[in-house]
Every structure is written in structure tokens, then in C-alpha cells.
Design a protein around this motif. Structure first.
Motif, PDB file in Angstrom:
ATOM      1  N   ASP A 123       0.845  -1.197   0.000  1.00 38.26           N
ATOM      2  CA  ASP A 123       0.000   0.000   0.000  1.00 38.26           C
ATOM      3  C   ASP A 123       0.882   1.250   0.000  1.00 38.26           C
ATOM      4  O   ASP A 123       1.860   1.337   0.751  1.00 38.26           O
ATOM      5  N   ASP A 124       0.548   2.219  -0.829  1.00 34.54           N
ATOM      6  CA  ASP A 124       1.389   3.411  -0.964  1.00 34.54           C
ATOM      7  C   ASP A 124       1.553   4.157   0.353  1.00 34.54           C
ATOM      8  O   ASP A 124       2.651   4.620   0.685  1.00 34.54           O
ATOM      9  N   VAL A 125       0.484   4.266   1.123  1.00 30.86           N
ATOM     10  CA  VAL A 125       0.542   5.025   2.368  1.00 30.86           C
ATOM     11  C   VAL A 125       1.205   4.210   3.483  1.00 30.86           C
ATOM     12  O   VAL A 125       2.182   4.641   4.088  1.00 30.86           O
ATOM     13  N   GLN A 126       0.655   3.025   3.749  1.00 32.41           N
ATOM     14  CA  GLN A 126       1.179   2.218   4.857  1.00 32.41           C
ATOM     15  C   GLN A 126       2.578   1.677   4.561  1.00 32.41           C
ATOM     16  O   GLN A 126       3.413   1.551   5.460  1.00 32.41           O
ATOM     17  N   GLY A 127       2.837   1.342   3.304  1.00 28.74           N
ATOM     18  CA  GLY A 127       4.168   0.869   2.944  1.00 28.74           C
ATOM     19  C   GLY A 127       5.216   1.952   3.116  1.00 28.74           C
ATOM     20  O   GLY A 127       6.313   1.697   3.633  1.00 28.74           O
ATOM     21  N   ALA A 128       4.887   3.158   2.690  1.00 28.48           N
ATOM     22  CA  ALA A 128       5.825   4.275   2.855  1.00 28.48           C
ATOM     23  C   ALA A 128       6.023   4.588   4.330  1.00 28.48           C
ATOM     24  O   ALA A 128       7.132   4.944   4.756  1.00 28.48           O
ATOM     25  N   ARG A 129       4.969   4.427   5.106  1.00 34.07           N
ATOM     26  CA  ARG A 129       5.069   4.664   6.550  1.00 34.07           C
ATOM     27  C   ARG A 129       6.036   3.665   7.193  1.00 34.07           C
ATOM     28  O   ARG A 129       6.893   4.049   8.001  1.00 34.07           O
ATOM     29  N   LEU A 130       5.931   2.381   6.829  1.00 31.21           N
ATOM     30  CA  LEU A 130       6.845   1.386   7.385  1.00 31.21           C
ATOM     31  C   LEU A 130       8.278   1.641   6.928  1.00 31.21           C
ATOM     32  O   LEU A 130       9.220   1.521   7.723  1.00 31.21           O
ATOM     33  N   ALA A 131       8.464   1.974   5.669  1.00 30.64           N
ATOM     34  CA  ALA A 131       9.810   2.246   5.166  1.00 30.64           C
ATOM     35  C   ALA A 131      10.453   3.391   5.942  1.00 30.64           C
ATOM     36  O   ALA A 131      11.654   3.363   6.236  1.00 30.64           O
ATOM     37  N   ASP A 132       9.655   4.389   6.301  1.00 37.56           N
ATOM     38  CA  ASP A 132      10.181   5.516   7.081  1.00 37.56           C
ATOM     39  C   ASP A 132      10.546   5.068   8.496  1.00 37.56           C
ATOM     40  O   ASP A 132      11.574   5.490   9.046  1.00 37.56           O
ATOM     41  N   VAL A 133       9.716   4.216   9.105  1.00 39.80           N
ATOM     42  CA  VAL A 133      10.015   3.691  10.442  1.00 39.80           C
ATOM     43  C   VAL A 133      11.336   2.927  10.420  1.00 39.80           C
ATOM     44  O   VAL A 133      12.187   3.114  11.298  1.00 39.80           O
ATOM     45  N   VAL A 134      11.506   2.066   9.436  1.00 37.05           N
ATOM     46  CA  VAL A 134      12.729   1.270   9.325  1.00 37.05           C
ATOM     47  C   VAL A 134      13.937   2.166   9.100  1.00 37.05           C
ATOM     48  O   VAL A 134      15.002   1.975   9.705  1.00 37.05           O
ATOM     49  N   ARG A 135      13.793   3.156   8.248  1.00 42.15           N
ATOM     50  CA  ARG A 135      14.904   4.069   7.977  1.00 42.15           C
ATOM     51  C   ARG A 135      15.314   4.813   9.238  1.00 42.15           C
ATOM     52  O   ARG A 135      16.520   4.946   9.527  1.00 42.15           O
ATOM     53  N   ARG A 136      14.347   5.283  10.004  1.00 44.69           N
ATOM     54  CA  ARG A 136      14.653   6.019  11.236  1.00 44.69           C
ATOM     55  C   ARG A 136      15.380   5.134  12.252  1.00 44.69           C
ATOM     56  O   ARG A 136      16.307   5.572  12.931  1.00 44.69           O
ATOM     57  N   LEU A 137      14.956   3.883  12.359  1.00 44.85           N
ATOM     58  CA  LEU A 137      15.628   2.971  13.282  1.00 44.85           C
ATOM     59  C   LEU A 137      17.069   2.729  12.864  1.00 44.85           C
ATOM     60  O   LEU A 137      17.988   2.766  13.690  1.00 44.85           O
ATOM     61  N   ARG A 138      17.279   2.487  11.593  1.00 42.44           N
ATOM     62  CA  ARG A 138      18.643   2.255  11.113  1.00 42.44           C
ATOM     63  C   ARG A 138      19.509   3.497  11.261  1.00 42.44           C
ATOM     64  O   ARG A 138      20.687   3.400  11.621  1.00 42.44           O
ATOM     65  N   ASP A 139      18.940   4.646  11.003  1.00 41.39           N
ATOM     66  CA  ASP A 139      19.700   5.893  11.167  1.00 41.39           C
ATOM     67  C   ASP A 139      20.101   6.110  12.620  1.00 41.39           C
ATOM     68  O   ASP A 139      21.123   6.739  12.905  1.00 41.39           O
ATOM     69  N   ALA A 140      19.292   5.587  13.540  1.00 41.72           N
ATOM     70  CA  ALA A 140      19.580   5.726  14.971  1.00 41.72           C
ATOM     71  C   ALA A 140      20.550   4.657  15.469  1.00 41.72           C
ATOM     72  O   ALA A 140      20.894   4.647  16.657  1.00 41.72           O
ATOM     73  N   GLY A 141      20.982   3.773  14.583  1.00 40.44           N
ATOM     74  CA  GLY A 141      21.970   2.774  14.954  1.00 40.44           C
ATOM     75  C   GLY A 141      21.432   1.404  15.295  1.00 40.44           C
ATOM     76  O   GLY A 141      22.192   0.528  15.722  1.00 40.44           O
ATOM     77  N   TYR A 142      20.132   1.173  15.099  1.00 44.70           N
ATOM     78  CA  TYR A 142      19.554  -0.132  15.388  1.00 44.70           C
ATOM     79  C   TYR A 142      19.641  -1.047  14.165  1.00 44.70           C
ATOM     80  O   TYR A 142      19.558  -0.580  13.025  1.00 44.70           O
ATOM     81  N   GLU A 143      19.803  -2.333  14.426  1.00 44.15           N
ATOM     82  CA  GLU A 143      19.702  -3.335  13.373  1.00 44.15           C
ATOM     83  C   GLU A 143      18.223  -3.612  13.120  1.00 44.15           C
ATOM     84  O   GLU A 143      17.442  -3.715  14.064  1.00 44.15           O
ATOM     85  N   VAL A 144      17.844  -3.725  11.856  1.00 46.13           N
ATOM     86  CA  VAL A 144      16.479  -4.115  11.507  1.00 46.13           C
ATOM     87  C   VAL A 144      16.581  -5.316  10.580  1.00 46.13           C
ATOM     88  O   VAL A 144      17.190  -5.231   9.511  1.00 46.13           O
ATOM     89  N   GLU A 145      16.025  -6.428  11.015  1.00 45.76           N
ATOM     90  CA  GLU A 145      16.166  -7.663  10.255  1.00 45.76           C
ATOM     91  C   GLU A 145      14.975  -8.562  10.507  1.00 45.76           C
ATOM     92  O   GLU A 145      13.979  -8.139  11.084  1.00 45.76           O
ATOM     93  N   GLY A 146      15.080  -9.812  10.072  1.00 46.76           N
ATOM     94  CA  GLY A 146      14.013 -10.784  10.213  1.00 46.76           C
ATOM     95  C   GLY A 146      14.126 -11.822   9.125  1.00 46.76           C
ATOM     96  O   GLY A 146      14.893 -11.667   8.172  1.00 46.76           O
ATOM     97  N   ASP A 147      13.372 -12.906   9.244  1.00 45.46           N
ATOM     98  CA  ASP A 147      13.383 -13.951   8.220  1.00 45.46           C
ATOM     99  C   ASP A 147      12.929 -13.374   6.893  1.00 45.46           C
ATOM    100  O   ASP A 147      11.927 -12.633   6.827  1.00 45.46           O
ATOM    101  N   GLN A 148      13.644 -13.737   5.828  1.00 49.72           N
ATOM    102  CA  GLN A 148      13.329 -13.218   4.506  1.00 49.72           C
ATOM    103  C   GLN A 148      13.356 -14.317   3.454  1.00 49.72           C
ATOM    104  O   GLN A 148      14.112 -15.290   3.566  1.00 49.72           O
ATOM    105  N   LEU A 149      12.558 -14.136   2.425  1.00 51.40           N
ATOM    106  CA  LEU A 149      12.658 -14.966   1.229  1.00 51.40           C
ATOM    107  C   LEU A 149      13.883 -14.539   0.432  1.00 51.40           C
ATOM    108  O   LEU A 149      14.295 -13.373   0.477  1.00 51.40           O
TER     109      LEU A 149
END
Length: 221
Positions: A123-149
Motif C-alpha cells: 500500500d502506498d501510504v502504509q508501505g511508505a510509513r513502514l519504510a520511514d520507520v525502518v529508515r529512522r531505526l537504522r539511522d539511529a543505529g539499530y539493526e532491523v532484520e528478520g526472516d526473509q525470502l
């Protein structure tokens, strides 16, 4: 009991357990575990639970039924907090000889949850919102990961702007701190609280867009 940090004896206990993961060691040092590991973690949990929900302190014993590693004890002590009333998303803290670890997000999604997760990422809105959350966490020095295909999930274009997030089957942030003087003081509580607050937008997104599973407990993978 007021939390005043994890004493050095907690780290020494786990250093010894890593060297001798046996019932003999455990029995001889059980009082150290109770006093220097379990009690401080319970005190930390009691102080943080009003903000972060109901805590669960994990048992120190490993489940070796289906494992080739038969060592009986975990070499860390962890606790997970589930926000009261939330369908998905939790925070976690762990102490070991390696120091202190914190995390937040989801570690396993059922098929119905994965479907809702990917639909929201697309979804354009919710997907962009999550991408921003992930970017902010990584910029703050946190690892963001999880099981992936390895590949892009079926039905989604390989050039999707959020293809990395679409590949995820779980998503969580984390931070590991090596042992330092602050670990033995109340500063440890402040670090845990600050990290968990940083994970709150991720947990909120997961709860709002994915939620609890409808898969019966006896059919969950």
C-alpha cells in the motif's frame, strides 16, 4: 526491589556457565543466578511494565527434545513484554556474558499475518510509513532484520520500491551493548526504555496493519 543495574556477578555467572554448562555448575551457582540475574531482571521488568505491558521472564532451561545440542541451560536470561491489548508487536531484553541486548517487533508470522503484512507494505501510504520507520531505526543505529525470502514473493514485481520489506516473513529491530560500567547502574534501565520507545512505531505499525493471527494454536508452525 528497585532496579539498580546488573551486577558484575551476573556476567561472571554466565561466563562460568558457558565454560561448564552442566547440572553440577548450575546447582553450585544457583544462588548467584537467583540473586544477580533473575532478581535484577525482575526488578527491571516491574519498573517497565506500566509503560510496556505484561512481562514474561523466560525459564533458564533449554528445550533439548528436538535439538542435537543437549546442553541443559541457556547462556542468557531474557524477558519479553507484550503491550496489553495489542495484537502484535513486543519488546525484549536479554542479559548474558556478552552484555545487554534489546529488541522489538515480531519474530514469527503465521501465513495469514504474512499476507496482511505484504498487502500493507504494498500500500502506498502504509508501505511508505513502514519504510520511514525502518529508515529512522537504522539511522539511529539499530539493526532491523528478520526472516526473509531469497526471491521476491509471488505476485509482486521484482522492481517494487519496497521489495526488501516485501521479502520479510518477520521484522524486528535490535541493539547489543557489550559490558560496560553503566550496565551495573540504573543507566541500564534508561537505555532499555529509550530503545523500546524507539521500537514503538514499528510495533504500532505491525499491530495496526497485521494484528493477531486467526490460525488455531494447534496448527501454527
Amino acid at each position: 526491589m528497585t532496579f539498580s543495574g546488573f551486577p558484575d556477578e551476573a556476567l561472571v555467572f554466565y561466563e562460568g556457565l558457558e565454560a561448564d554448562n552442566s547440572k553440577t555448575y548450575w546447582t553450585q551457582h544457583r544462588a548467584s543466578y537467583d540473586d544477580h540475574v533473575r532478581a535484577p531482571l525482575q526488578a527491571l521488568a516491574d519498573e517497565l511494565s506500566p509503560e510496556f505491558g505484561t512481562p514474561k521472564l523466560f525459564r533458564p532451561y533449554r528445550d533439548v527434545r528436538f535439538s542435537t545440542d543437549k546442553t541443559p541451560y541457556k547462556t542468557h536470561q531474557g524477558a519479553v513484554f507484550h503491550p496489553d491489548g495489542a495484537g502484535l508487536g513486543s519488546v525484549y531484553v536479554q542479559v548474558s556474558a556478552d552484555g545487554l541486548r534489546v529488541a522489538g517487533g515480531c519474530w514469527r508470522l503465521q501465513p495469514d499475518q504474512v499476507e496482511r503484512y505484504r498487502r500493507a507494505v504494498g500500500d502506498d501510504v502504509q508501505g511508505a510509513r513502514l519504510a520511514d520507520v525502518v529508515r529512522r531505526l537504522r539511522d539511529a543505529g539499530y539493526e532491523v532484520e528478520g526472516d526473509q525470502l531469497i526471491r521476491t514473493p509471488r505476485g509482486w514485481p521484482a522492481d517494487h520500491p519496497r521489495v526488501e520489506l516485501l521479502r520479510h516473513k518477520s521484522l524486528h529491530g535490535s541493539q547489543q551493548w557489550t559490558p560496560a560500567d553503566w550496565l551495573h547502574t540504573r543507566a541500564a534501565l534508561e537505555r532499555v526504555r529509550d530503545a523500546w520507545r524507539a521500537f514503538s512505531p514499528l510495533n504500532r505499525w505491525l499491530d495496526e496493519n497485521v494484528g493477531a493471527t486467526s490460525t488455531p494454536a494447534d496448527r501454527r508452525r
